[in-house]
Design an enzyme around this catalytic site. Structure first.
Site, PDB file in Angstrom:
ATOM      1  N   PHE A  29       0.839  -1.193   0.000  1.00 30.51           N
ATOM      2  CA  PHE A  29       0.000   0.000   0.000  1.00 30.51           C
ATOM      3  C   PHE A  29       0.878   1.248   0.000  1.00 30.51           C
ATOM      4  O   PHE A  29       0.679   2.186   0.753  1.00 30.51           O
ATOM      5  CB  PHE A  29      -0.916  -0.041   1.229  1.00 30.51           C
ATOM      6  CG  PHE A  29      -2.198   0.726   1.058  1.00 30.51           C
ATOM      7  CD1 PHE A  29      -3.020   0.517  -0.037  1.00 30.51           C
ATOM      8  CD2 PHE A  29      -2.604   1.643   2.021  1.00 30.51           C
ATOM      9  CE1 PHE A  29      -4.216   1.214  -0.185  1.00 30.51           C
ATOM     10  CE2 PHE A  29      -3.803   2.347   1.893  1.00 30.51           C
ATOM     11  CZ  PHE A  29      -4.604   2.131   0.790  1.00 30.51           C
ATOM     12  N   GLY A  30       1.896   1.186  -0.871  1.00 31.59           N
ATOM     13  CA  GLY A  30       2.761   2.356  -1.059  1.00 31.59           C
ATOM     14  C   GLY A  30       2.129   3.268  -2.108  1.00 31.59           C
ATOM     15  O   GLY A  30       0.926   3.223  -2.349  1.00 31.59           O
ATOM     16  N   ARG A  31       3.001   4.074  -2.746  1.00 31.01           N
ATOM     17  CA  ARG A  31       2.489   5.056  -3.714  1.00 31.01           C
ATOM     18  C   ARG A  31       1.615   4.425  -4.797  1.00 31.01           C
ATOM     19  O   ARG A  31       0.505   4.887  -5.077  1.00 31.01           O
ATOM     20  CB  ARG A  31       3.677   5.759  -4.395  1.00 31.01           C
ATOM     21  CG  ARG A  31       4.193   6.953  -3.648  1.00 31.01           C
ATOM     22  CD  ARG A  31       5.288   7.612  -4.469  1.00 31.01           C
ATOM     23  NE  ARG A  31       6.454   6.746  -4.474  1.00 31.01           N
ATOM     24  CZ  ARG A  31       7.588   7.011  -3.821  1.00 31.01           C
ATOM     25  NH1 ARG A  31       7.700   8.123  -3.158  1.00 31.01           N
ATOM     26  NH2 ARG A  31       8.594   6.173  -3.867  1.00 31.01           N
ATOM     27  N   ILE A  32       2.120   3.339  -5.422  1.00 32.32           N
ATOM     28  CA  ILE A  32       1.383   2.776  -6.567  1.00 32.32           C
ATOM     29  C   ILE A  32       0.130   2.035  -6.077  1.00 32.32           C
ATOM     30  O   ILE A  32      -0.942   2.133  -6.689  1.00 32.32           O
ATOM     31  CB  ILE A  32       2.300   1.860  -7.410  1.00 32.32           C
ATOM     32  CG1 ILE A  32       3.476   2.676  -7.972  1.00 32.32           C
ATOM     33  CG2 ILE A  32       1.513   1.218  -8.560  1.00 32.32           C
ATOM     34  CD1 ILE A  32       4.538   1.862  -8.706  1.00 32.32           C
ATOM     35  N   ARG A  84       2.905  -3.944   5.814  1.00 34.50           N
ATOM     36  CA  ARG A  84       3.568  -4.118   7.119  1.00 34.50           C
ATOM     37  C   ARG A  84       2.875  -3.322   8.204  1.00 34.50           C
ATOM     38  O   ARG A  84       2.754  -3.748   9.332  1.00 34.50           O
ATOM     39  CB  ARG A  84       5.021  -3.659   7.017  1.00 34.50           C
ATOM     40  CG  ARG A  84       5.881  -4.677   6.333  1.00 34.50           C
ATOM     41  CD  ARG A  84       7.323  -4.582   6.831  1.00 34.50           C
ATOM     42  NE  ARG A  84       8.163  -5.283   5.876  1.00 34.50           N
ATOM     43  CZ  ARG A  84       9.029  -4.705   5.066  1.00 34.50           C
ATOM     44  NH1 ARG A  84       9.212  -3.414   5.112  1.00 34.50           N
ATOM     45  NH2 ARG A  84       9.730  -5.407   4.217  1.00 34.50           N
ATOM     46  N   THR A 144       1.428  -6.054 -11.630  1.00 34.38           N
ATOM     47  CA  THR A 144       2.208  -5.029 -12.343  1.00 34.38           C
ATOM     48  C   THR A 144       3.517  -4.774 -11.593  1.00 34.38           C
ATOM     49  O   THR A 144       4.199  -3.794 -11.871  1.00 34.38           O
ATOM     50  CB  THR A 144       1.439  -3.693 -12.419  1.00 34.38           C
ATOM     51  OG1 THR A 144       1.032  -3.343 -11.088  1.00 34.38           O
ATOM     52  CG2 THR A 144       0.236  -3.785 -13.320  1.00 34.38           C
ATOM     53  N   ARG A 203       6.460  -7.309  -9.947  1.00 31.45           N
ATOM     54  CA  ARG A 203       7.589  -8.083 -10.467  1.00 31.45           C
ATOM     55  C   ARG A 203       7.156  -9.539 -10.630  1.00 31.45           C
ATOM     56  O   ARG A 203       6.420 -10.074  -9.784  1.00 31.45           O
ATOM     57  CB  ARG A 203       8.792  -8.004  -9.520  1.00 31.45           C
ATOM     58  CG  ARG A 203       9.589  -6.709  -9.617  1.00 31.45           C
ATOM     59  CD  ARG A 203      10.293  -6.563 -10.973  1.00 31.45           C
ATOM     60  NE  ARG A 203      11.091  -5.357 -11.083  1.00 31.45           N
ATOM     61  CZ  ARG A 203      10.683  -4.215 -11.655  1.00 31.45           C
ATOM     62  NH1 ARG A 203       9.475  -4.109 -12.156  1.00 31.45           N
ATOM     63  NH2 ARG A 203      11.508  -3.180 -11.744  1.00 31.45           N
ATOM     64  N   GLU A 208      12.020 -12.067 -18.081  1.00 34.20           N
ATOM     65  CA  GLU A 208      11.601 -11.316 -19.270  1.00 34.20           C
ATOM     66  C   GLU A 208      12.721 -11.312 -20.308  1.00 34.20           C
ATOM     67  O   GLU A 208      13.884 -11.237 -19.934  1.00 34.20           O
ATOM     68  CB  GLU A 208      11.251  -9.881 -18.853  1.00 34.20           C
ATOM     69  CG  GLU A 208      10.064  -9.864 -17.908  1.00 34.20           C
ATOM     70  CD  GLU A 208       9.706  -8.469 -17.399  1.00 34.20           C
ATOM     71  OE1 GLU A 208      10.331  -7.484 -17.829  1.00 34.20           O
ATOM     72  OE2 GLU A 208       8.802  -8.388 -16.564  1.00 34.20           O
ATOM     73  N   HIS A 215       5.351  -5.778 -20.062  1.00 32.35           N
ATOM     74  CA  HIS A 215       5.958  -4.830 -19.119  1.00 32.35           C
ATOM     75  C   HIS A 215       5.755  -3.364 -19.565  1.00 32.35           C
ATOM     76  O   HIS A 215       6.714  -2.653 -19.843  1.00 32.35           O
ATOM     77  CB  HIS A 215       7.452  -5.139 -18.921  1.00 32.35           C
ATOM     78  CG  HIS A 215       7.980  -4.630 -17.605  1.00 32.35           C
ATOM     79  ND1 HIS A 215       8.969  -5.272 -16.897  1.00 32.35           N
ATOM     80  CD2 HIS A 215       7.667  -3.539 -16.867  1.00 32.35           C
ATOM     81  CE1 HIS A 215       9.237  -4.600 -15.785  1.00 32.35           C
ATOM     82  NE2 HIS A 215       8.449  -3.538 -15.749  1.00 32.35           N
ATOM     83  N   GLY A 234       3.991  -1.037 -17.698  1.00 35.08           N
ATOM     84  CA  GLY A 234       3.543  -0.211 -16.564  1.00 35.08           C
ATOM     85  C   GLY A 234       3.822   1.271 -16.708  1.00 35.08           C
ATOM     86  O   GLY A 234       2.944   2.103 -16.502  1.00 35.08           O
TER      87      GLY A 234
HETATM   88  C1  DGY Z   1      10.161   0.129 -12.855  1.00 36.26           C
HETATM   89  O1  DGY Z   1      10.298   1.356 -12.869  1.00 36.26           O
HETATM   90  O2  DGY Z   1      10.567  -0.567 -11.945  1.00 36.26           O
HETATM   91  C2  DGY Z   1       9.478  -0.467 -14.026  1.00 36.26           C
HETATM   92  O3  DGY Z   1       9.128  -1.790 -13.796  1.00 36.26           O
HETATM   93  C3  DGY Z   1      10.370  -0.366 -15.242  1.00 36.26           C
HETATM   94  O4  DGY Z   1      11.642  -0.668 -14.871  1.00 36.26           O
END
Ligand code: DGY
Length: 324
Positions: free
Chosen positions: A157-160, A181, A241, A243, A272, A290, A292
């Site tokens: 639950f960070g920025r993204i 956490r 989205t 890893r 990848e 990939h 994102g």
């Molecule tokens: C990131 O910024 O980590 C993206 O997955 C591209 O590397």
């Protein structure tokens, strides 16, 4: 004074490459092919700054290529840095920076893209239509799932994660739960009406959609393994989205194939650009390459952020985005 020597391992947006070239002695990887481990190790000895991306593996062997006069800063183009052997860099006194913040919205947009594509079976529909298999509208054709009032469980639950929650809550009327956490600050939780779930299995069991927003690396490797997948609600969806290494994709393919999970949306993979064959064979998984952070504004902002770190390094100032 000699100009700082910078190696950029992949092509960056033209405006960023120009900005770098004005200030530093820049070498670009003109053909944009991934560099070999040997070439990366050699570069570590020949430049002051290395600018890699997620497609480069900056492992202990590469880092060992840095000599006395070699790389002192690894300015990564991207927020995730699990492809860099951080401890080895630290041990050699090499600083590492990333590009946080600037790709939050783009990545959250893509998480929603995957949620919508998986829920509404958009990939299946497009494949059917392009193959000439669409026989026309009918009430029972390609029925998916609504989003309104469904629980979106965020792992991280960070920025993204929060930007994804904001879109899902305020744009699509989803209910938000999250595993992290620590519980988020009251005002954040209130804005998103988000429920803190300190137990991962509990979050997985109650979510209609699970979306991953944690860093990759040893700590999170296979966090979503066969056991975790079996704890997910029957008929739910998994979105990744973050890893590829976080999820056991073989176990995921089995759960999708048995319909224990209704669908999945994936943008990242452990090796990848290889995609597990078991996933390619399935209809109920959306597979993106990939993407994102892949919009023009974001990719420029990422480059400018890396450039700001190099600038600070050249001026002997504190690095704004130092991670090691
Ligand atoms: C990131 O910024 O980590 C993206 O997955 C591209 O590397």
């Amino acid at each position: 004074m000699a100009r700082i020597r910078v190696l950029v391992t992949r092509r960056w947006p033209a405006e960023v490459e120009r900005a770098l070239a004005e200030r530093f002695d820049v070498v670009l990887n003109e053909n944009d092919k991934p560099m070999s481990q040997a070439a990366l190790a050699e570069a570590m000895g020949a430049f002051d700054v290395l600018c890699p991306t997620v497609s480069d593996r900056i492992d202990a062997g590469v880092i060992a290529g840095a000599r006395e006069t070699g790389v002192k800063l690894i300015a990564n183009y991207g927020v995730g840095f699990d492809h860099i052997a951080i401890e080895d860099a630290r041990a050699r006194g090499i600083a590492v920076t990333n590009t946080p913040g600037v790709l939050t919205d783009a990545t959250a947009d893509l998480a929603l893209t995957l949620i919508l594509m998986a829920a509404r079976r958009a990939g299946e529909g497009e494949r059917e239509l392009r193959a000439g298999g669409w026989s026309g509208w009918r009430p029972t054709h390609l029925i998916g799932s609504a989003l309104k009032d469904k629980v979106l469980g965020l792992v991280g639950f960070g920025r993204i994660g929060r930007a994804t929650a904001r879109r899902a809550r305020h744009g699509f009327g989803m209910r938000i739960a999250y595993y992290a956490r620590h519980a988020a600050a009251d005002d954040v939780a209130r804005e998103l009406d988000a429920e803190f779930c300190p137990d991962l299995a509990d979050l997985l069991a109650r979510s209609d959609f699970v979306s991953l927003h944690i860093p990759g690396g040893a700590e999170t490797e296979n966090l979503i393994d066969a056991q975790a997948i079996s704890a997910m609600k029957r008929g739910s969806y998994l979105i990744n989205t973050a890893r590829g290494g976080i999820v056991d994709y073989q176990a995921l393919a089995e759960a999708l194939s048995s319909r224990q999970l209704a669908g999945a949306g994936l943008d990242v993979y452990p090796q990848e650009p290889q995609i597990p064959a078991s996933l390619l064979a399935l209809e109920n998984v959306v597979l993106l390459p990939h993407l994102g952070s892949a919009n023009a504004e974001t990719r420029i902002a990422m480059g400018m952020r890396a450039a700001a770190n190099i600038e600070a390094f050249a001026a002997g100032r504190n690095l704004p985005d130092r991670v090691a």
